[in-house]
Design an enzyme around this catalytic site. Structure first.
Site, PDB file in Angstrom:
ATOM      1  N   CYS A 400       0.818  -1.213   0.000  1.00  0.00           N
ATOM      2  CA  CYS A 400       0.000   0.000   0.000  1.00  0.00           C
ATOM      3  C   CYS A 400       0.847   1.257   0.000  1.00  0.00           C
ATOM      4  CB  CYS A 400      -0.929  -0.017   1.215  1.00  0.00           C
ATOM      5  SG  CYS A 400      -2.458  -0.910   0.890  1.00  0.00           S
ATOM      6  N   ASP A 430     -17.015   3.748   0.427  1.00  0.00           N
ATOM      7  CA  ASP A 430     -16.613   2.355   0.579  1.00  0.00           C
ATOM      8  C   ASP A 430     -15.852   1.882  -0.651  1.00  0.00           C
ATOM      9  OD1 ASP A 430     -17.562   0.909   3.071  1.00  0.00           O
ATOM     10  OD2 ASP A 430     -19.365   2.051   2.535  1.00  0.00           O
ATOM     11  N   SER A 522      -3.119 -12.856 -16.617  1.00  0.00           N
ATOM     12  CA  SER A 522      -1.701 -12.662 -16.326  1.00  0.00           C
ATOM     13  C   SER A 522      -1.008 -11.971 -17.485  1.00  0.00           C
ATOM     14  CB  SER A 522      -1.025 -14.011 -16.045  1.00  0.00           C
ATOM     15  OG  SER A 522      -1.059 -14.836 -17.197  1.00  0.00           O
TER      16      SER A 522
END
Length: 719
Positions: A400, A430, A522
């Site tokens: 983060c 949210d 991917s």
């Protein structure tokens, strides 16, 4: 022109963090081999240095001074570190088996795991004694015993040099503590038989001077919690018993299929085992061509040869032979700051020898404490304005800490039009969306993380728990997930190994949470990024940010500090033990915590915007303010120390701007630290808070009540 990183094509796996491998990693950091992915596997984040153990036992060194920090060393070497004890090697599949994770594939492997002095055949040893090796558990047990008070009784089994050093160190430490002590050294044959007569006589005098009782030519029948029963009928009082005899390899080595000599891995002059792709060094290896006693000096001298031969096995250079020296300098601690030096039959002892030994030991350890700082590549001479400022003065964080600041995100989202679909319920603030499908209420979220570790398994666990946080925070049951993966450039074989590790781990974590992996996407890029889109089912109204009420107590289920710890680890400034503890916390599921907190009025997970930013979002959306009890906010070990050194995650400044009314400095700075896979922050009825906290703590969560909501807007600290 942008030059992408070179592809990784071969896996080199170092099993164990012994002295040889530690030196190999240091050399690798100075001279890496392009295309090789290096992995070191060790049970813990540190590897104790055996040469300083007697000094620690005697009280001359602090515990941390013994440890080679493998997490920091691996970062310097550009290696990934896996914390776990190896259970075996599958030579046919070229895999190393580590409990709790998918097998680790290798092209070339090396074993440097040392030996153990456990005595499974001696009745009572496993229950009532602690082997001197491995060193880590022994050091911890001794430190605990030494802290006690009153009369002491200790016994050391094994009258070699190692046993003599230990027993003298113990006698000295207890004497220095003012504790009366009965200290005994027991050997089934003749003590100190491997040393010269002069050295043996000097050591015997030193033991006698410290009050050590020496018992020779006597067998031990069994051990209890407070005495040793000898075969001749005598009982030796001992509350603390250790073994420095009977050193042997770890049991799993016998099951590898490698050729062995007396249960040790047999190696040739190139340190290769019977499988040319598997090497071994240090005490766990037997030198077929020139057998030598088990001594750390050989492990150290093997390192440069092993370094070259591992590279040669990866098709980079020529093999060279290891030629062990015939004799070596033996430095024996004599309890106090005195030592004995012996070589070629000549023995000298005294304080000068201790200073010499201490100098050699400290010089060795300083090679790992003072790792060279590799300078970043300079900026091009000609570049656009603002490049230096945008680049900053430190590496970009992962997790983060690498996220875009809340201000930029809010600006971008504010321009989006309102939803026109009736089956989507807007939830301002949210991170998850509420969908209604066929009468069922479903929440959906998506999150991804730039890697904070090169271990795909650990990074997958972190990313999966992080993505599930939004589902848990809304009181939903995880349902399904898709994976989004960006892998660095890898050869096809390494791609397959890495994808297998990631998907096996993702499946395990999601199934434990009650969800299933149903697909994904991917691609390749410059670095590993792992993300998940997750859905969850709501059996009741979802818990949102908007339900908080003045007077609600605020509960946090995980401590703060992952951002600063991960930033420090990337910079090589965090202790490995701190990092390992942080990884344990960030990979801890919040599923049970969410069930316990299902009555919360409002809830969120604490992630990229830090505790202050996420609390502000909850309070604002609920039309409340909040008061924080800074003293009650739990923090991860080491986080405050590192924060006070000025270490910050990349988005710390953006997070700080979210709550300018709060102070900075000291522990307050951690309120703005971006958390990866952080805890749940719940606003609960004050009357329920203590009961819920007790349930969380009983379930193993390091939760705390950290403040309460108020009717006055804004965030303040409790005075």
């Amino acid at each position: 022109m942008h030059t992408p990183p070179l592809p990784l094509t071969r896996d080199l796996v170092l099993i164990g963090g012994g002295h040889t491998h530690a030196l190999v990693l240091r050399k690798w950091g100075m001279d890496p081999l392009p295309g090789a992915r290096v992995t070191v596997i060790n049970p813990g984040p540190t590897a104790p240095y055996s040469g300083m153990l007697p000094g620690f036992v005697a009280g001359h060194y602090e515990r941390w001074e013994l440890d080679i920090d493998l997490v920091r060393l691996a970062r310097f070497a550009g290696a990934r570190v896996i914390l776990g004890g190896v259970e075996g090697i599958d030579l046919d599949r070229r895999e190393v088996n580590v409990p709790g994770r998918p097998p680790v594939g290798f092209d070339v492997a090396s074993v440097n795991v040392g030996i153990t002095s456990d005595m499974p055949a001696l009745p009572g040893f496993a229950e009532h004694a602690v082997p001197a090796k491995p060193l880590g558990p022994f050091a911890a047990r001794w430190a605990e015993y030494l802290e006690g008070d009153g009369p002491a009784s200790v016994a050391v089994i094994g009258g070699g040099v190692a046993g003599a050093e230990l027993v003298m160190a113990m006698a000295h430490a207890l004497k220095a503590r003012g504790r009366s002590a009965k200290v005994t050294l027991i050997d089934s044959a003749t003590a100190l038989s491997a040393t010269g007569p002069k050295a043996a006589a000097s050591i015997r005098r030193a033991m006698a001077g410290l009050g050590v009782d020496l018992i020779e030519q006597t067998q031990i029948e069994h051990i209890t919690s407070d005495y040793l029963q000898l075969a001749d009928g005598h009982r030796i009082e001992a509350e603390f018993t250790t073994g420095a005899a009977g050193a042997r390899p770890y049991r799993w080595i016998a099951k590898t299929g490698l050729a062995l000599q007396d249960c040790y891995i047999a190696v040739n002059g190139h340190l290769q085992s019977s499988d040319p792709h598997v090497f071994a060094a240090g005490d766990c290896a037997h030198l077929n061509e020139d057998p030598r006693p088990k001594a750390g000096v050989y492990a150290v001298r093997e390192a440069p040869v092993l370094f070259d031969n591992l590279r040669a096995a990866l098709d980079a250079g020529q093999m060279r032979r290891y030629v062990p020296q015939k004799d070596y300098l033996k430095l024996v601690s004599l309890g106090g700051k005195s030592a004995l030096a012996e070589r070629f039959g000549t023995a000298l002892s005294g304080r000068l020898m201790w200073r010499w030994k201490d100098h050699i030991d400290q010089k060795f350890m300083n090679r790992f404490r003072d790792l060279p700082q590799m300078k970043p590549a300079p900026l091009p001479r000609v570049h656009a304005a603002g490049l230096a400022e945008a680049l900053g003065d430190k590496p970009m964080c992962g997790g983060c800490g690498a996220k875009v600041g809340r201000g930029a995100l809010r600006t971008a989202l504010s321009a989006l039009p309102a939803t026109q679909r009736e089956d989507i319920t807007p939830l301002p603030g949210d991170d998850a969306a509420l969908l209604t499908t066929g009468g069922a209420r479903q929440v959906m979220t998506s999150d991804h993380l730039r890697s904070v570790t090169d271990d795909p398994v650990l990074m997958t666990r972190i990313a999966a728990v992080h993505a599930l946080g939004d589902i848990w925070a809304m009181g939903a049951r995880p349902q399904a997930a898709t994976a989004t993966l960006i892998l660095p450039r890898l050869s096809p074989e390494l791609q397959q190994r890495t994808m297998a590790e990631i998907m096996a781990t993702a499946t395990e974590v999601m199934r434990e949470a009650g969800a299933e992996i149903v697909g994904g996407h991917s691609s390749m890029g410059d670095e590993m990024t792992i993300g998940f889109t997750v859905t969850g089912l709501c059996d009741a109204d979802p818990i949102t940010l908007a339900g908080g009420q003045p007077g609600d107590a605020l509960i946090l289920t995980k401590p703060l500090g992952s951002g600063v710890l991960m930033a420090a680890e990337m910079a090589g400034k965090a202790r490995g033990a701190w990092v390992a503890a942080a990884y344990d916390l960030v990979t801890r599921s919040q599923g049970q915590a969410a069930k316990i907190l299902r009555s919360a009025h409002a809830m969120t997970d604490v992630t990229g915007f830090g505790l202050a930013g996420h609390l502000q979002g909850l309070a604002e959306t609920s039309g409340c303010g909040a008061v924080l009890d800074l003293d009650a906010v739990p923090v991860m070990e080491g986080a405050l120390d590192l924060s006070e050194q000025g270490i910050r995650s990349t988005i710390y400044a953006d997070n700080r701007a979210l709550a300018p009314e709060l102070p900075t400095g000291g522990k307050a700075d951690l309120l703005y630290d971006p958390q990866t896979a952080g805890g749940l922050l719940a606003a609960v009825a004050a009357s329920d808070a203590e009961r819920l906290l007790a349930e969380l703590q009983d379930a193993g969560y390091p939760a705390a009540i950290i403040g309460h909501l108020t009717g006055t807007p804004g965030l303040t600290l409790q005075s």
